[in-house]
Design a protein around this motif. Structure first.
Motif, mmCIF file in Angstrom:
data_model
loop_
_atom_site.group_PDB
_atom_site.id
_atom_site.type_symbol
_atom_site.label_atom_id
_atom_site.label_comp_id
_atom_site.label_asym_id
_atom_site.label_seq_id
_atom_site.Cartn_x
_atom_site.Cartn_y
_atom_site.Cartn_z
ATOM 1 N N THR A 5 -7.563 -15.964 -8.426
ATOM 2 C CA THR A 5 -8.348 -14.799 -8.035
ATOM 3 C C THR A 5 -7.847 -14.307 -6.680
ATOM 4 O OG1 THR A 5 -10.326 -15.565 -9.205
ATOM 5 C CG2 THR A 5 -10.651 -13.913 -7.487
ATOM 6 N N ILE A 6 -7.571 -13.020 -6.572
ATOM 7 C CA ILE A 6 -7.167 -12.433 -5.288
ATOM 8 C C ILE A 6 -8.361 -11.700 -4.692
ATOM 9 C CG2 ILE A 6 -5.630 -10.819 -4.101
ATOM 10 C CD1 ILE A 6 -3.610 -11.168 -6.329
ATOM 11 N N SER A 7 -8.639 -11.990 -3.409
ATOM 12 C CA SER A 7 -9.719 -11.288 -2.729
ATOM 13 C C SER A 7 -9.203 -10.277 -1.715
ATOM 14 C CB SER A 7 -10.664 -12.276 -2.037
ATOM 15 O OG SER A 7 -9.945 -13.132 -1.168
ATOM 16 N N VAL A 8 -8.105 -10.616 -1.021
ATOM 17 C CA VAL A 8 -7.576 -9.725 0.025
ATOM 18 C C VAL A 8 -6.053 -9.792 0.022
ATOM 19 C CG1 VAL A 8 -7.478 -9.215 2.507
ATOM 20 C CG2 VAL A 8 -9.617 -10.028 1.496
ATOM 21 N N VAL A 9 -5.427 -8.636 0.235
ATOM 22 C CA VAL A 9 -3.985 -8.543 0.469
ATOM 23 C C VAL A 9 -3.796 -7.872 1.825
ATOM 24 C CG1 VAL A 9 -1.856 -7.378 -0.237
ATOM 25 C CG2 VAL A 9 -3.314 -8.446 -1.957
ATOM 26 N N SER A 10 -2.964 -8.470 2.680
ATOM 27 C CA SER A 10 -2.759 -7.903 4.013
ATOM 28 C C SER A 10 -1.312 -8.094 4.464
ATOM 29 C CB SER A 10 -3.696 -8.565 5.031
ATOM 30 O OG SER A 10 -3.510 -8.018 6.318
ATOM 31 N N PRO A 11 -0.656 -6.995 4.884
ATOM 32 C CA PRO A 11 -1.130 -5.607 4.861
ATOM 33 C C PRO A 11 -1.042 -5.041 3.453
ATOM 34 C CG PRO A 11 1.125 -5.661 5.624
ATOM 35 C CD PRO A 11 0.710 -7.097 5.459
ATOM 36 N N THR A 12 -1.717 -3.898 3.259
ATOM 37 C CA THR A 12 -1.675 -3.245 1.944
ATOM 38 C C THR A 12 -0.591 -2.179 1.875
ATOM 39 O OG1 THR A 12 -3.339 -1.638 2.666
ATOM 40 C CG2 THR A 12 -4.127 -3.640 1.549
ATOM 41 N N ARG A 13 0.103 -1.991 2.997
ATOM 42 C CA ARG A 13 1.191 -1.002 3.055
ATOM 43 C C ARG A 13 2.302 -1.584 3.903
ATOM 44 N NH1 ARG A 13 0.445 4.453 1.759
ATOM 45 N NH2 ARG A 13 2.147 5.843 2.360
ATOM 46 N N ALA A 14 3.499 -1.738 3.326
ATOM 47 C CA ALA A 14 4.611 -2.356 4.044
ATOM 48 C C ALA A 14 5.918 -1.997 3.356
ATOM 49 C CB ALA A 14 4.428 -3.872 4.117
ATOM 50 N N SER A 15 7.022 -2.429 3.981
ATOM 51 C CA SER A 15 8.355 -2.153 3.445
ATOM 52 C C SER A 15 8.925 -3.395 2.775
ATOM 53 C CB SER A 15 9.294 -1.694 4.566
ATOM 54 O OG SER A 15 8.815 -0.531 5.197
ATOM 55 N N ALA A 16 9.947 -3.200 1.949
ATOM 56 C CA ALA A 16 10.636 -4.326 1.324
ATOM 57 C C ALA A 16 11.159 -5.266 2.397
ATOM 58 C CB ALA A 16 11.783 -3.811 0.461
ATOM 59 N N GLY A 17 10.991 -6.568 2.155
ATOM 60 C CA GLY A 17 11.428 -7.584 3.106
ATOM 61 C C GLY A 17 10.331 -8.069 4.020
ATOM 62 N N ASN A 18 9.245 -7.303 4.142
ATOM 63 C CA ASN A 18 8.109 -7.746 4.960
ATOM 64 C C ASN A 18 7.317 -8.825 4.231
ATOM 65 O OD1 ASN A 18 7.395 -4.406 6.228
ATOM 66 N ND2 ASN A 18 8.776 -5.962 7.010
ATOM 67 N N THR A 19 6.493 -9.538 4.978
ATOM 68 C CA THR A 19 5.652 -10.600 4.411
ATOM 69 C C THR A 19 4.228 -10.088 4.231
ATOM 70 O OG1 THR A 19 6.973 -12.347 5.419
ATOM 71 C CG2 THR A 19 4.726 -12.916 4.749
ATOM 72 N N SER A 80 5.727 1.505 2.231
ATOM 73 C CA SER A 80 5.770 2.413 3.375
ATOM 74 C C SER A 80 6.628 3.624 3.039
ATOM 75 C CB SER A 80 6.352 1.706 4.603
ATOM 76 O OG SER A 80 5.516 0.650 5.010
ATOM 77 N N GLY A 81 6.172 4.772 3.505
ATOM 78 C CA GLY A 81 6.906 5.999 3.248
ATOM 79 C C GLY A 81 6.492 6.715 1.988
ATOM 80 N N THR A 82 5.595 6.115 1.196
ATOM 81 C CA THR A 82 5.134 6.786 -0.019
ATOM 82 C C THR A 82 4.283 7.991 0.355
ATOM 83 O OG1 THR A 82 5.119 4.711 -1.266
ATOM 84 C CG2 THR A 82 3.793 6.539 -2.145
ATOM 85 N N PRO A 83 4.666 9.196 -0.090
ATOM 86 C CA PRO A 83 3.890 10.380 0.275
ATOM 87 C C PRO A 83 2.651 10.524 -0.594
ATOM 88 C CG PRO A 83 5.702 11.006 -1.143
ATOM 89 C CD PRO A 83 5.841 9.521 -0.900
ATOM 90 N N GLY A 84 1.780 11.453 -0.188
ATOM 91 C CA GLY A 84 0.624 11.774 -1.012
ATOM 92 C C GLY A 84 -0.672 11.232 -0.458
ATOM 93 N N ALA A 85 -1.719 11.417 -1.255
ATOM 94 C CA ALA A 85 -3.061 10.990 -0.855
ATOM 95 C C ALA A 85 -3.144 9.466 -0.772
ATOM 96 C CB ALA A 85 -4.087 11.510 -1.857
ATOM 97 N N ARG A 86 -4.065 8.990 0.076
ATOM 98 C CA ARG A 86 -4.296 7.550 0.198
ATOM 99 C C ARG A 86 -5.768 7.244 -0.046
ATOM 100 N NH1 ARG A 86 -1.091 5.498 5.674
ATOM 101 N NH2 ARG A 86 0.841 6.694 5.382
ATOM 102 N N ILE A 87 -6.004 6.245 -0.884
ATOM 103 C CA ILE A 87 -7.383 5.798 -1.139
ATOM 104 C C ILE A 87 -7.653 4.581 -0.263
ATOM 105 C CG2 ILE A 87 -9.031 4.951 -2.843
ATOM 106 C CD1 ILE A 87 -7.394 6.340 -5.002
ATOM 107 N N SER A 88 -8.747 4.623 0.503
ATOM 108 C CA SER A 88 -9.124 3.481 1.336
ATOM 109 C C SER A 88 -10.312 2.720 0.768
ATOM 110 C CB SER A 88 -9.448 3.948 2.765
ATOM 111 O OG SER A 88 -10.473 4.929 2.758
#
Length: 361
Positions: A5-19, A80-88
């Motif tokens: 079960t996943i409860s949290v992912v952090s960060p939710t926005r990042a680039s390839a190679g990040n942790t 990261s860099g994905t354009p468009g609307a963001r849902i929070s």
């Protein structure tokens, strides 16, 4: 061993190679961490934490964790860099698989919204309050599990958010299309077969709503013997392969369900017919050449684009635009040397129609 079960992912926005740190439970013995369908390198820190390396990719997707007992729920992640609307946030962030419940979406960039999607299925209806809030979002039917919710604008689907469908379905919907692929203008038969999920028995009733994925209006078809069929002809190849959905409404005995698939559309073949008048002509007389471009069955529609005429005497015309599938031009011959002249009309094709050549003398 339960499924993770996943409860949290952090960060939710990042680039390839990040942790990315994934927090939850049941991670001991994890066999895979996936970003969408792509496997990621990962380290199990403990039963409640995994560190994963973001793989190469783009856009917005769901992160899941596998162990021998199954696959976890999903959590949204956006490159990261994905354009468009963001849902929070989505409130509430879960609901019945039958759909029909109402949620509110909060985020940013909600300007020029063209669709709200739960996976590949459009929300039944929604109201854009402003650039940060969409309310009265009527959730479409889905299957139990996590769906990625996105808000589509001219910039694309932007950053998504996870929504969990709960409750065991009592029906399944299977979608078929014949022929596949088709060509522009060809009639395609789409068939949705709705069946009970064992141990349920009986014949589902109600309706199926077909969405052809090309921006044309949806079509609602009543079930007969658990089957609904309709036909549709695509007018363009732009957007192919198209995502097609069949949404079963449910009835008093069976839950709603969704079938989906893709349909590829190719350019229709054409033929070009060339006529000239008068024929024969005399030196210095104006001759009218007409090229008529037609779709070849099973394709249909009116080709667009242009035709280039080669008069066979060393003169070649500029591209002449088609109007209603027809191109006209006049030419005057200055000599009899080389007569009869071989004349060609070359149609260059367009997005929906392949090229062809007409000839005459």
């Amino acid at each position: 061993m339960p499924a993770p079960t996943i409860s949290v992912v952090s960060p939710t926005r990042a680039s390839a190679g990040n942790t990315v740190a994934i927090t939850g439970s049941g991670f001991t013995g994890a066999t895979a961490v996936k970003f969408g369908s792509t496997n990621a390198a990962f380290t199990v820190v403990s039963d409640v934490r995994i560190n994963a390396t973001v793989p190469a990719g783009s856009g917005t997707l769901l992160i899941t964790v596998d162990n021998p007992s199954g696959t976890s729920n999903g959590k949204a992640f956006t490159y990261s860099g994905t354009p468009g609307a963001r849902i929070s946030a989505i409130s509430p962030a879960s609901g019945p698989s039958s759909g029909g419940n109402v949620v509110t979406i909060v985020g940013s960039g909600f300007t020029g919204v063209t669709a709200v999607k739960f996976g590949n299925v459009n929300a039944t209806s929604y109201n854009v309050v402003g650039p940060t809030v969409i309310n009265n979002v009527v959730v479409p039917p889905g299957v139990p599990g996590t769906a990625l919710v996105t808000v589509v604008t001219a910039a694309g689907p932007g950053g998504g958010y996870a929504y969990d469908y709960v409750g065991a379905p009592t029906s399944t919907t299977t979608l078929t299309d014949v022929p596949d692929p088709s060509v522009v203008g060809e009639s395609v038969t789409f068939t949705a077969t709705v069946a009970p999920v064992p141990p349920n028995v009986g014949t589902p009733t109600g309706t199926v709503t077909f969405n052809f994925g090309d921006g044309s209006p949806s079509v609602v078809v009543p079930l007969s013997g658990g089957v609904a069929s309709t036909t549709h002809a695509y007018s363009t190849t732009s957007g192919s392969p198209f995502t097609v959905t069949a949404v079963y409404s449910g009835d008093s005995n069976f839950s709603a369900s969704v079938g989906s698939g893709t349909h590829a559309v190719n350019a229709a073949a054409t033929s070009t017919a060339l006529v000239d008048s008068p024929d024969p002509s005399v030196v210095g007389q104006s001759v009218s050449f007409t090229a008529t471009v037609s779709a070849v069955s099973p394709g249909s529609g009116t080709p667009t684009g242009s035709v280039v005429f080669d008069f066979g005497d060393g003169n070649v015309s500029a591209a002449v635009p088609l109007s209603g599938g027809v191109a006209n031009i006049s030419h005057t011959y200055t000599t009899t040397s080389g007569s009869p002249f071989t004349v060609t009309a070359t149609y260059g094709g367009s997005a929906g129609f392949s090229g062809s050549v007409g000839t005459g003398t």
